[in-house]
Design a protein around this motif. Structure first.
Motif, PDB file in Angstrom:
ATOM      1  N   ILE A 195       0.961  -1.140  -0.018  1.00 61.11           N
ATOM      2  CA  ILE A 195      -0.008   0.074   0.071  1.00 61.11           C
ATOM      3  C   ILE A 195       0.812   1.257   0.069  1.00 61.11           C
ATOM      4  N   VAL A 196       1.941   1.342   0.797  1.00 60.52           N
ATOM      5  CA  VAL A 196       2.884   2.448   1.049  1.00 60.52           C
ATOM      6  C   VAL A 196       3.545   2.489  -0.453  1.00 60.52           C
ATOM      7  N   GLY A 197       4.041   1.293  -0.903  1.00 62.07           N
ATOM      8  CA  GLY A 197       4.707   1.657  -2.241  1.00 62.07           C
ATOM      9  C   GLY A 197       3.821   2.226  -3.364  1.00 62.07           C
ATOM     10  N   GLY A 198       2.663   1.577  -3.346  1.00 58.96           N
ATOM     11  CA  GLY A 198       1.841   1.863  -4.280  1.00 58.96           C
ATOM     12  C   GLY A 198       1.231   3.489  -4.139  1.00 58.96           C
ATOM     13  N   LEU A 199       1.169   3.889  -3.239  1.00 54.44           N
ATOM     14  CA  LEU A 199       0.992   5.193  -2.966  1.00 54.44           C
ATOM     15  C   LEU A 199       2.102   6.308  -3.522  1.00 54.44           C
ATOM     16  N   ILE A 200       3.226   5.794  -3.093  1.00 55.46           N
ATOM     17  CA  ILE A 200       4.255   6.460  -3.587  1.00 55.46           C
ATOM     18  C   ILE A 200       4.643   6.972  -4.884  1.00 55.46           C
ATOM     19  N   LEU A 201       4.035   5.748  -5.701  1.00 54.56           N
ATOM     20  CA  LEU A 201       4.223   5.620  -7.331  1.00 54.56           C
ATOM     21  C   LEU A 201       2.884   6.522  -7.955  1.00 54.56           C
ATOM     22  N   VAL A 202       2.006   6.426  -7.204  1.00 51.64           N
ATOM     23  CA  VAL A 202       0.780   7.184  -7.681  1.00 51.64           C
ATOM     24  C   VAL A 202       0.981   8.799  -7.603  1.00 51.64           C
ATOM     25  N   LYS A 203       1.546   8.981  -6.188  1.00 51.57           N
ATOM     26  CA  LYS A 203       2.025  10.648  -6.024  1.00 51.57           C
ATOM     27  C   LYS A 203       2.957  11.038  -6.947  1.00 51.57           C
ATOM     28  N   LEU A 204       4.183  10.307  -7.303  1.00 47.79           N
ATOM     29  CA  LEU A 204       4.995  10.596  -8.255  1.00 47.79           C
ATOM     30  C   LEU A 204       4.690  10.671  -9.644  1.00 47.79           C
ATOM     31  N   GLY A 205       3.694   9.668 -10.062  1.00 51.84           N
ATOM     32  CA  GLY A 205       3.054   9.847 -11.477  1.00 51.84           C
ATOM     33  C   GLY A 205       2.325  11.089 -11.708  1.00 51.84           C
ATOM     34  N   VAL A 206       1.557  11.446 -10.932  1.00 52.11           N
ATOM     35  CA  VAL A 206       0.689  12.402 -10.705  1.00 52.11           C
ATOM     36  C   VAL A 206       1.338  13.950 -10.959  1.00 52.11           C
ATOM     37  N   ASN A 207       2.286  13.819 -10.130  1.00 49.96           N
ATOM     38  CA  ASN A 207       3.126  15.215 -10.270  1.00 49.96           C
ATOM     39  C   ASN A 207       3.876  15.076 -11.478  1.00 49.96           C
ATOM     40  N   ASN A 208       4.293  13.915 -12.060  1.00 49.82           N
ATOM     41  CA  ASN A 208       5.121  13.900 -13.377  1.00 49.82           C
ATOM     42  C   ASN A 208       4.488  14.687 -14.462  1.00 49.82           C
ATOM     43  N   VAL A 209       3.023  14.359 -14.556  1.00 47.20           N
ATOM     44  CA  VAL A 209       2.375  14.545 -15.687  1.00 47.20           C
ATOM     45  C   VAL A 209       1.671  15.946 -15.414  1.00 47.20           C
ATOM     46  N   GLY A 210       1.840  16.539 -14.263  1.00 43.06           N
ATOM     47  CA  GLY A 210       1.168  18.079 -14.041  1.00 43.06           C
ATOM     48  C   GLY A 210      -0.127  17.980 -13.231  1.00 43.06           C
ATOM     49  N   GLY A 211      -0.252  16.782 -12.520  1.00 46.87           N
ATOM     50  CA  GLY A 211      -1.691  17.002 -11.622  1.00 46.87           C
ATOM     51  C   GLY A 211      -2.757  15.923 -11.979  1.00 46.87           C
ATOM     52  N   ILE A 212      -3.606  15.946 -11.101  1.00 47.54           N
ATOM     53  CA  ILE A 212      -4.872  14.780 -11.514  1.00 47.54           C
ATOM     54  C   ILE A 212      -5.645  15.412 -12.411  1.00 47.54           C
ATOM     55  N   ARG A 213      -5.715  16.631 -12.623  1.00 42.98           N
ATOM     56  CA  ARG A 213      -6.667  17.286 -13.954  1.00 42.98           C
ATOM     57  C   ARG A 213      -6.099  16.651 -15.292  1.00 42.98           C
ATOM     58  N   GLU A 214      -4.641  16.706 -15.112  1.00 40.27           N
ATOM     59  CA  GLU A 214      -4.168  16.505 -16.544  1.00 40.27           C
ATOM     60  C   GLU A 214      -4.187  14.983 -16.736  1.00 40.27           C
ATOM     61  N   VAL A 215      -4.319  14.243 -15.757  1.00 46.83           N
ATOM     62  CA  VAL A 215      -4.526  12.764 -15.945  1.00 46.83           C
ATOM     63  C   VAL A 215      -5.868  12.591 -16.370  1.00 46.83           C
ATOM     64  N   ILE A 216      -6.818  13.148 -15.718  1.00 46.20           N
ATOM     65  CA  ILE A 216      -8.336  12.918 -16.286  1.00 46.20           C
ATOM     66  C   ILE A 216      -8.556  13.644 -17.526  1.00 46.20           C
ATOM     67  N   SER A 217      -7.908  14.977 -17.977  1.00 50.18           N
ATOM     68  CA  SER A 217      -8.097  15.479 -19.320  1.00 50.18           C
ATOM     69  C   SER A 217      -7.546  14.548 -20.415  1.00 50.18           C
ATOM     70  N   THR A 218      -6.191  13.865 -20.198  1.00 42.26           N
ATOM     71  CA  THR A 218      -5.759  13.401 -21.123  1.00 42.26           C
ATOM     72  C   THR A 218      -6.543  11.957 -21.596  1.00 42.26           C
TER      73      THR A 218
END
Length: 537
Positions: A195-218
């Motif tokens: 769970i901790v490892g998965g959350l770390i990757l999600v956080k880094l991934g969201v930051n990499n693409v510019g935020g959660i809105r960018e993930v949704i819009s893409t």
């Protein structure tokens, strides 16, 4: 080969082995202790262990890859389980627990016959090895290889085989030594890590693409349905027909009848703990898609289309994390795989020892003999899984689809004979046996004709499972009415469900007060699931 990654993984192995051996140091050489942890498991350990047995590296690789290809749809498999969990809690589990069963096949002999018990035990072991253990070891070996050498694997290599052997050897060591007690308490550690490892990757991934809105819009720009759980009738993962029925096919089988999953409940220290453990598992599963599905959406936003499904998660890790971070996440993924593998080993050894050895080979076998048999069976099964796991390199589809495809053959007839066992007094063993055999054949037949004749609505596995379930129900009803019951067949009258089974025993009602009330938490479980389907319909 990165020494930082290997060092972190080595530390994880040492910690896991230490826990696995330490918790079992006071274990007695009897079947209760070895196969059911002395029937002393608290609800939170049950919740974490059931979650760990369910979520393996094949889910991180497979489900993330499926989400990358199809969007949020695979979250259906986690968020749509509230009905089967309810059936397990209120109908199946009270009987299993109060009758002090060791295995789920035992129930079928009490309701139908020894033949039905033997057939179900055989099918269960086949599925656990072919549909769970082998893909789990394959996925674990693949992710260790690709993260360590930072390149995809295209064919058999001895380094890949070595990675599988490491997972097999370490997991088998504490399973053989400590039985279910070691499995459960290492699961608690392993689920926390993943769970901790998965959350770390999600956080880094969201930051990499510019935020959660960018993930949704893409994702929405590529396909407006990528955030929908319910899709058209021919959708490969989440057709609306399959979503409407999978709770009574694949999900009911996995949650309600699966030794691999339910064995922790049989080892609970009270029926309240068993039921609360089920609720806790359901709540954890509501959270899990955010770390095993959402990364697929992030990966789509990062890389765009065109990557092989089973390669997505590793590519994401190697892109976002430095060696130390990759080592932490690799430890989390190995934790997931070992949790799944250990569950298969313990459940398979329990079924063989109780349903085969004690029943057919030595009916007077002492506890010490059964424990010894269980340890040897664990060894044999891990050897079989290790030998055959590399063959999945030849599988061209995603590993998650492979796992679900295997389940679609087994689940429908099993669900039918269990539901009729509890709810229909007229059902008998001859009908159940015919339905079991028919259901396996029907599942294979439906897949073949769907491919051969390009029948679009039969292509999604959830639709095939629904069609197979309906056919099995018809066969069960017809054979019950037209084939006479064995005149010597008798069953435990307590098997037929009534409201008394939904209530806790008198000596446990004091546990069910205030914030510990099962009904309150069950309503929370139902409400959460309904809300998620409303939001992402």
């Amino acid at each position: 080969m990165n020494l930082t990654i290997l060092s972190i993984v080595a530390i994880y192995f040492i910690i896991t082995l230490s826990i696995g051996f330490l918790v079992a140091r006071r274990e007695k050489n009897n079947v209760d202790d070895y196969f059911l942890a002395g029937r002393k498991l608290p609800w939170y350990a049950i919740s974490f262990s059931m979650t760990g047995s369910n979520i393996g590296t094949e889910h991180f690789i497979g489900m993330v890859g499926t989400a990358y290809a199809f969007g949020l749809a695979p979250a259906t498999y986690e968020w749509g389980n509230f009905i089967p969990y309810s059936v397990l809690m209120w109908i199946f589990l009270p009987y299993f627990y109060r009758k002090k069963l060791y295995t789920i096949p035992e129930f079928l002999e009490r309701r139908y016959s020894g033949t039905t018990r033997g057939m179900f035990a055989t099918l269960t072991m086949l599925h656990m090895v072919l549909g769970v253990l082998i893909p789990a070891l394959y996925a674990g070996g693949r992710i260790i290889y690709e993260m360590t050498f930072q390149k995809p694997i295209h064919g058999f290599e001895w380094s890949f085989m070595g990675a599988i052997l490491i997972i097999s050897g370490v997991t088998a060591a504490y399973c053989i030594y400590g039985g279910l007690r070691s499995v459960v308490w290492t699961d608690v550690l392993q689920v926390a890590i993943l769970i901790v490892g998965g959350l770390i990757l999600v956080k880094l991934g969201v930051n990499n693409v510019g935020g959660i809105r960018e993930v949704i819009s893409t994702n929405l720009a590529a396909d407006s349905t990528r955030f929908s759980l319910i899709q058209n009738v021919s959708h490969p993962v989440s057709p609306w027909t399959g979503v409407a029925t999978f709770w009574i096919t694949l999900s009911m089988w996995y949650v309600g009848t699966n030794q691999f999953y339910i064995q922790r409940c049989l080892g609970a220290k009270s029926e309240w703990d068993a039921k609360m453990g089920v609720i806790g598992t359901a709540c954890l599963k509501f959270f899990l898609p955010f770390i095993i599905v959402f990364p697929g959406l992030i990966a789509f936003s990062m890389f765009g289309p065109g990557i092989a499904e089973d390669a997505v998660y590793v590519k994401m890790i190697n892109t976002l994390l430095p060696p130390f971070g990759r080592g932490i996440l690799l430890a989390a993924l190995i934790a997931a795989i070992m949790s799944t593998v250990s569950s298969v080993l313990n459940s398979s050894s329990t079924i063989w020892s109780i349903d085969v050895h004690k029943r057919l080979i030595n009916k007077s076998a002492a506890d010490s003999e059964l424990v010894k048999v269980g340890r040897w069976v664990t060894f044999v099964i891990i050897v079989i899984g290790t030998i055959f796991a590399p063959l999945l390199l030849k599988w061209e589809g995603g590993i998650f689809i492979y796992i679900q495809d295997m389940a679609a053959f087994f689940a429908p007839p099993i669900v039918v004979i269990f539901l009729t066992a509890f709810l229909w007094t007229r059902a008998h063993s001859r009908a159940a046996n015919i339905t079991l055999v028919f259901g396996i054949i029907a599942g294979i037949f439906l897949k073949i004709i769907g491919i051969k004749f390009e029948i679009q609505w039969l292509m999604p596995l959830l639709n095939r499972a629904a069609a197979s379930w309906a056919l099995c129900l018809v066969v069960m009803i017809l054979t019950t009415y037209f084939i006479p019951r064995n005149t010597q067949e008798k069953y435990d009258p307590d098997v037929i469900w009534n409201l008394k089974w939904a209530r806790l025993p008198e000596n446990e009602k004091s546990l069910n007060k205030g914030g510990k009330n099962l009904m309150f938490w069950w309503i929370v479980m139902i409400s959460l699931s309904t809300l998620l389907f409303v939001v992402f319909k």
